[in-house]
Design an enzyme around this catalytic site. Structure first.
Site, PDB file in Angstrom:
ATOM      1  N   CYS A   2       0.860  -1.188   0.000  1.00 41.62           N
ATOM      2  CA  CYS A   2       0.000   0.000   0.000  1.00 41.62           C
ATOM      3  C   CYS A   2       0.892   1.232   0.000  1.00 41.62           C
ATOM      4  O   CYS A   2       1.774   1.377   0.856  1.00 41.62           O
ATOM      5  CB  CYS A   2      -0.907  -0.012   1.233  1.00 41.62           C
ATOM      6  N   ASP A  28       0.357  16.742  -0.877  1.00 41.97           N
ATOM      7  CA  ASP A  28       0.001  15.941  -2.056  1.00 41.97           C
ATOM      8  C   ASP A  28       1.048  16.177  -3.144  1.00 41.97           C
ATOM      9  O   ASP A  28       1.494  17.307  -3.378  1.00 41.97           O
ATOM     10  CB  ASP A  28      -1.390  16.348  -2.561  1.00 41.97           C
ATOM     11  N   HIS A  44      -3.981   1.064   8.651  1.00 43.78           N
ATOM     12  CA  HIS A  44      -4.547   0.920   7.305  1.00 43.78           C
ATOM     13  C   HIS A  44      -6.046   0.620   7.352  1.00 43.78           C
ATOM     14  O   HIS A  44      -6.479  -0.369   7.937  1.00 43.78           O
ATOM     15  CB  HIS A  44      -3.845  -0.195   6.515  1.00 43.78           C
ATOM     16  N   HIS A  99      -7.958   8.486   3.069  1.00 42.85           N
ATOM     17  CA  HIS A  99      -7.242   9.763   3.212  1.00 42.85           C
ATOM     18  C   HIS A  99      -8.196  10.918   3.007  1.00 42.85           C
ATOM     19  O   HIS A  99      -9.209  10.781   2.313  1.00 42.85           O
ATOM     20  CB  HIS A  99      -6.071   9.837   2.220  1.00 42.85           C
ATOM     21  N   HIS A 101      -8.324  14.914   1.881  1.00 44.34           N
ATOM     22  CA  HIS A 101      -7.647  16.036   1.223  1.00 44.34           C
ATOM     23  C   HIS A 101      -8.016  17.317   1.974  1.00 44.34           C
ATOM     24  O   HIS A 101      -9.197  17.567   2.224  1.00 44.34           O
ATOM     25  CB  HIS A 101      -8.138  16.188  -0.218  1.00 44.34           C
TER      26      HIS A 101
HETATM   27  P1  5GP Z   1      -7.596  10.020  -4.344  1.00 47.29           P
HETATM   28  O1  5GP Z   1      -7.822  10.272  -5.807  1.00 47.29           O
HETATM   29  O2  5GP Z   1      -7.382   8.568  -4.021  1.00 47.29           O
HETATM   30  O3  5GP Z   1      -8.639  10.671  -3.465  1.00 47.29           O
HETATM   31  O4  5GP Z   1      -6.265  10.810  -3.987  1.00 47.29           O
HETATM   32  C1  5GP Z   1      -5.002  10.277  -4.059  1.00 47.29           C
HETATM   33  C2  5GP Z   1      -4.054  11.444  -3.966  1.00 47.29           C
HETATM   34  O5  5GP Z   1      -2.761  10.941  -3.656  1.00 47.29           O
HETATM   35  C3  5GP Z   1      -3.915  12.241  -5.258  1.00 47.29           C
HETATM   36  O6  5GP Z   1      -4.277  13.603  -5.019  1.00 47.29           O
HETATM   37  C4  5GP Z   1      -2.437  12.078  -5.643  1.00 47.29           C
HETATM   38  O7  5GP Z   1      -1.887  13.246  -6.193  1.00 47.29           O
HETATM   39  C5  5GP Z   1      -1.803  11.710  -4.324  1.00 47.29           C
HETATM   40  N1  5GP Z   1      -0.620  10.864  -4.456  1.00 47.29           N
HETATM   41  C6  5GP Z   1      -0.491   9.760  -5.252  1.00 47.29           C
HETATM   42  N2  5GP Z   1       0.730   9.223  -5.107  1.00 47.29           N
HETATM   43  C7  5GP Z   1       1.387  10.003  -4.191  1.00 47.29           C
HETATM   44  C8  5GP Z   1       2.706   9.953  -3.638  1.00 47.29           C
HETATM   45  O8  5GP Z   1       3.524   9.072  -3.917  1.00 47.29           O
HETATM   46  N3  5GP Z   1       3.032  10.930  -2.744  1.00 47.29           N
HETATM   47  C9  5GP Z   1       2.151  11.923  -2.396  1.00 47.29           C
HETATM   48  N4  5GP Z   1       2.587  12.839  -1.513  1.00 47.29           N
HETATM   49  N5  5GP Z   1       0.906  11.994  -2.902  1.00 47.29           N
HETATM   50  C10 5GP Z   1       0.528  11.052  -3.793  1.00 47.29           C
HETATM   51 ZN    ZN Z   2      -2.216   1.415   3.759  1.00 39.08          ZN
END
Ligand code: 5GP
Ligand code: ZN
Length: 113
Positions: A2, A28, A44, A99, A101
């Protein structure tokens, strides 16, 4: 494996904003606004539904709320911010570790609800 568990364990680097025993907040990698921080529980959970069905979900959710408020203070968002959780396929969730935002640093106008 993960991605966010790896970030929590320090196997993958991240730009940390706030941390305590139960939660981690980091910038992000692809920010949608001047401030875009992800707040994740260190345990998790796949998503909100998984959190809701876990006996420890409530404890972690409480910590998440406090961490969101801390992040807002650290990032100077006294004028407000938006918190988003994407859940599952239709919610557009891409990382399967729950998560939240925290988005701000500008006047957000797009309002879905
Ligand atoms: P979701 O679309 O699942 O709500 O958001 C996932 C978020 O994780 C996205 O905004 C993406 O930019 C961020 N993200 C994906 N991979 C990484 C990473 O390796 N490091 C960081 N800091 N953010 C990530
Ligand atoms: Zn996890």
């Amino acid at each position: 494996m993960c991605l966010f568990c790896d970030i929590i364990e320090g196997k993958i680097p991240s730009s940390k904003v706030y941390e305590n025993e139960k939660v981690l907040a980091f910038n992000d990698i692809n920010p949608a606004a001047p401030v875009h921080v992800l707040v994740v529980p260190k345990k998790h959970f796949d998503d909100i539904n998984d959190m809701a069905s876990d006996p420890e979900g409530e404890i972690y959710m409480g910590e998440v709320i406090r961490a969101i408020s801390e992040v807002a203070k650290i990032k100077g968002l006294e004028n407000g911010f938006r918190t988003i959780n994407n859940c599952g396929e239709d919610g557009g969730q891409t990382v399967k570790h729950v998560h939240f935002h925290v988005i701000g640093g500008l006047k957000l106008t797009e309002k879905m609800i």
